[in-house]
Design a protein around this motif. Structure first.
Motif, mmCIF file in Angstrom:
data_model
loop_
_atom_site.group_PDB
_atom_site.id
_atom_site.type_symbol
_atom_site.label_atom_id
_atom_site.label_comp_id
_atom_site.label_asym_id
_atom_site.label_seq_id
_atom_site.Cartn_x
_atom_site.Cartn_y
_atom_site.Cartn_z
ATOM 1 N N PRO A 164 6.434 3.913 8.872
ATOM 2 C CA PRO A 164 7.913 3.404 9.299
ATOM 3 C C PRO A 164 8.045 3.932 10.522
ATOM 4 C CG PRO A 164 7.961 4.711 7.079
ATOM 5 C CD PRO A 164 6.660 5.090 7.978
ATOM 6 N N ILE A 165 8.878 3.115 11.323
ATOM 7 C CA ILE A 165 9.338 3.660 12.591
ATOM 8 C C ILE A 165 10.636 4.362 12.225
ATOM 9 C CG2 ILE A 165 8.303 1.932 14.229
ATOM 10 C CD1 ILE A 165 10.967 0.282 14.017
ATOM 11 N N PHE A 166 10.936 5.338 12.912
ATOM 12 C CA PHE A 166 11.910 6.522 12.566
ATOM 13 C C PHE A 166 13.197 6.406 13.135
ATOM 14 C CE2 PHE A 166 7.687 8.220 12.268
ATOM 15 C CZ PHE A 166 7.762 8.272 10.702
ATOM 16 N N TRP B 290 17.321 -3.802 10.081
ATOM 17 C CA TRP B 290 16.341 -3.829 9.248
ATOM 18 C C TRP B 290 15.330 -4.989 9.698
ATOM 19 C CZ3 TRP B 290 13.067 -1.062 7.075
ATOM 20 C CH2 TRP B 290 13.421 -0.069 6.384
ATOM 21 N N ASN C 239 8.671 -4.634 14.234
ATOM 22 C CA ASN C 239 7.929 -3.937 14.996
ATOM 23 C C ASN C 239 6.407 -4.243 14.663
ATOM 24 O OD1 ASN C 239 6.687 -1.179 13.932
ATOM 25 N ND2 ASN C 239 8.006 -1.607 12.436
ATOM 26 N N ASP D 94 12.180 5.355 -0.608
ATOM 27 C CA ASP D 94 13.639 4.839 -0.399
ATOM 28 C C ASP D 94 13.531 3.509 0.230
ATOM 29 O OD1 ASP D 94 12.359 6.540 1.357
ATOM 30 O OD2 ASP D 94 14.474 6.500 2.536
#
Ligand code: MSP
Length: 582
Positions: A59-61, A286, A292, A322
């Protein structure tokens, strides 16, 4: 859907001419005259390859706060999966990065009284540092503030709009800034803050505060994809790992699907990508973030027939439990809307807990991964997180558990076995390896034969776990063999055999123990790359014989002479005693 790829190919000449345009829309970089920076950092071999590389993503943080051990875990799983493919000889790419837009980051910047971009620049660096420190072999580090990404998002949005999947309407609902998501009425509840004693509305799922919003914004016709999504799930067993998460997603789509609000008025949110042709709205973080994964793979500059060469479709998206819904409902529906290929698999992992609570910035119980790596060493952390972490359930983090794993697995298991085979003066591994190369078909005593059988099955078992996206299972399988070899050598006791007649037996025992070490060392490279390398150096396995083809009995007949001085005493071991625990 109106042939998105067809439109793309027609526009290819425009793209090649350096401008990206769709129905009157011109890409942001072209308008502002910015030069497109190069996102692709892969090797020349990868750039030229026609074969689709294995493509794994983290995931990108969010950059509102510093990274913690949970973030490191997502990176680590992706890294192990990528390194496993490389070990097997397949080109592979790993992408990670930072999610920099949205309310959460906007508010964090306001609170700290810094411009949002400055906050992003600083924290993106910290995430990059973490990837470096943890030995993550990422080929890309994407930031959603990169100009290429902005182009990709604008292009994607225009495609959705042209396909008729976007409409404008009034929206009312509970928005959670911390989770960057809307929750329906039945997913929120009243809670009392333990700190202030005040009541507030919160998400039932995450406990984070929600706020009531009423505004006009754009919606995506998510409900139009209900049947296609359900059909896709039914036809794609194993698409989401583990299966319990898959079942939750299917049930959620069956029962809860609503159209998705995909923009916010700029008066509320201005830190983001403006909606093309309507600067009064900002694109929902989102939608921006999910894109991305294709920006990195070159979207929308995808020459027809060669779309896959930079990796898309992703082989696996790694996500925490999540954020499964965003990746397995919203993301495939958005891709379906543009007729783009879907990711091949979604791997959801559990959370790291401290005192039975999710480690998170908002709870204030996070472990700083930089301190942990400094204290325990990068490979001890990698070993612990992969060994103890799980996909289907949460895992407890504690320093005691780290010490325990280090002592049992790395010191007493791996280090001890290496010493037992490479240090004794009564045999030379290199001589035994060379001598045994001509005796492959000789019958073996039962105890050696049983061990040889275990060794023969090892790679297949490890491969099975990796195929199932279960790195913890794979690591445990390798370590089982280590413990088993220690038992084997203890039982066979080659050091006790001093008789001339026993020479052949010593040779057989030491050889199969050395083969265990060699195979284990090769297989451990994706998990603990630095230590596995040193392990193979100590065993004297040449660098060009460390790929999976060599993880076969008798595949290497010329190892055994250490490439480094082994030294004396506990501190010269591969896994020395850890500093005094405080
Ligand atoms: N920005 C979104 C992801 C967008 S991807 C297109 C996001 N960011 S995050 O920084 O909040 O979380 C990133 C990842 O870290 C998620 O996969 C999340 O599950 C994971 N973790 C956050 N806390 C965690 C633990 N305590 N334990 C394990 N992983 C956890 O969500």
């Amino acid at each position: 859907m109106r042939g998105h790829l067809g439109v793309l190919s027609r526009q290819l000449s425009t793209i090649k001419a350096g401008r990206l345009a769709r129905n009157g829309w011109i890409c942001h970089s072209c308008r502002t005259g910015q030069v497109r920076r190069k996102l692709f950092s892969s090797s020349a071999a990868l750039r030229d390859a026609k074969e689709k590389p294995y493509y794994v993503t983290t995931p990108i943080f969010y950059v509102n706060a510093s990274p913690h051990v949970g973030h490191l875990y997502s990176m680590l799983i992706a890294d192990v999966l990528k390194r496993w493919q490389v070990l097997k000889g397949r080109p592979a790419i790993l992408s990670t990065g930072t999610d920099e837009h949205g309310m959460k980051v906007q508010r964090a910047a306001e609170l700290q009284d810094v411009p949002p971009k400055a906050l992003c620049d600083a924290n993106a660096e910290t995430f990059k540092d973490l990837a470096r420190k943890a030995n993550i072999s990422n080929d890309h580090f994407i930031r959603t503030t990169d100009p290429e990404h902005r182009d990709a998002v604008e292009y994607f949005w225009t495609g959705l709009r042209d396909s008729g999947y976007i409409y404008e309407t009034k929206h009312e609902g509970w928005y959670c800034v911390s989770d960057e998501t809307y929750y329906p009425d039945n997913a929120v509840e009243k809670r009392v803050s333990p700190v202030t004693g005040k009541t507030f509305m919160a998400s039932v799922e995450t406990g984070n505060a929600v706020e009531w919003t009423e505004e006009r914004n754009y919606h995506f016709r998510l409900t139009a994809f209900r049947d296609r999504l359900l059909k896709f799930y039914a036809e794609s067993p194993g698409w989401i790992v583990p299966s319990n998460r898959f079942a939750e997603v299917v049930s959620w789509v069956q029962n809860n699907l609503e159209d998705l609000s995909i923009s916010r008025p700029v008066s509320r949110l201005d830190w983001g990508i403006p909606v093309p042709d309507d600067s009064s709205q900002t694109i929902y973080v989102w939608v921006d973030a999910l894109i991305n994964y294709i920006t990195v793979a070159g979207y929308p500059v995808w020459p027809p027939g060669d779309e896959h060469t930079k990796g898309w479709p992703a082989d696996v998206h790694i996500v925490g439990k999540d954020i499964v819904r965003f990746h397995s409902v919203y993301w495939p529906a958005l891709l379906m809307a543009l007729d783009l290929p879907l990711p091949k698999r979604i791997l959801s992992h559990g959370h790291w807990l401290m005192s039975r609570q999710k480690m998170s910035k908002s709870v204030g119980n996070v472990v700083n991964p930089f301190f942990a790596i400094d204290r325990w060493g990068v490979d001890t952390m990698r070993y612990f997180l992969i060994y103890n972490g799980a996909m289907a359930h949460d895992s407890d983090y504690s320093n005691e558990f780290i010490v325990d794993r280090y002592k049992k697995g790395l010191q007493r298991g791996l280090g001890n076995l290496l010493n037992r085979i490479t240090r004794p003066k009564n045999w030379k591994v290199a001589e035994i390896v060379s001598s045994m190369s001509s005796k492959q078909s000789e019958p073996l005593p039962e105890v050696v034969d049983i061990h040889r059988g275990e060794l023969e099955r090892l790679v297949g078992k490890v491969e099975g776990h990796m195929e199932e996206l279960n790195p913890s299972g794979a690591l445990r399988e390798i370590m089982k063999l280590v413990f088993e070899t220690n038992r084997f050598i203890q039982e066979a006791s080659p050091w006790a055999k001093t008789d001339e007649d026993d020479a052949a037996a010593v040779e057989q025992i030491v050889f199969y123990a050395a083969e265990s070490l060699r195979l284990v060392g090769i297989l451990l490279q994706p998990f603990i790359p630095e230590k596995a390398n040193e392990f193979l150096d100590r065993l004297g396995v040449s660098h060009d014989r460390r790929t999976i083809q060599y993880a076969v009995l008798h595949a290497d007949d010329s190892y055994g002479t250490p490439m480094i001085t082994l030294g004396e005493g506990a501190h010269s071991s591969l896994f020395p005693p850890i500093p005094v625990e405080d």
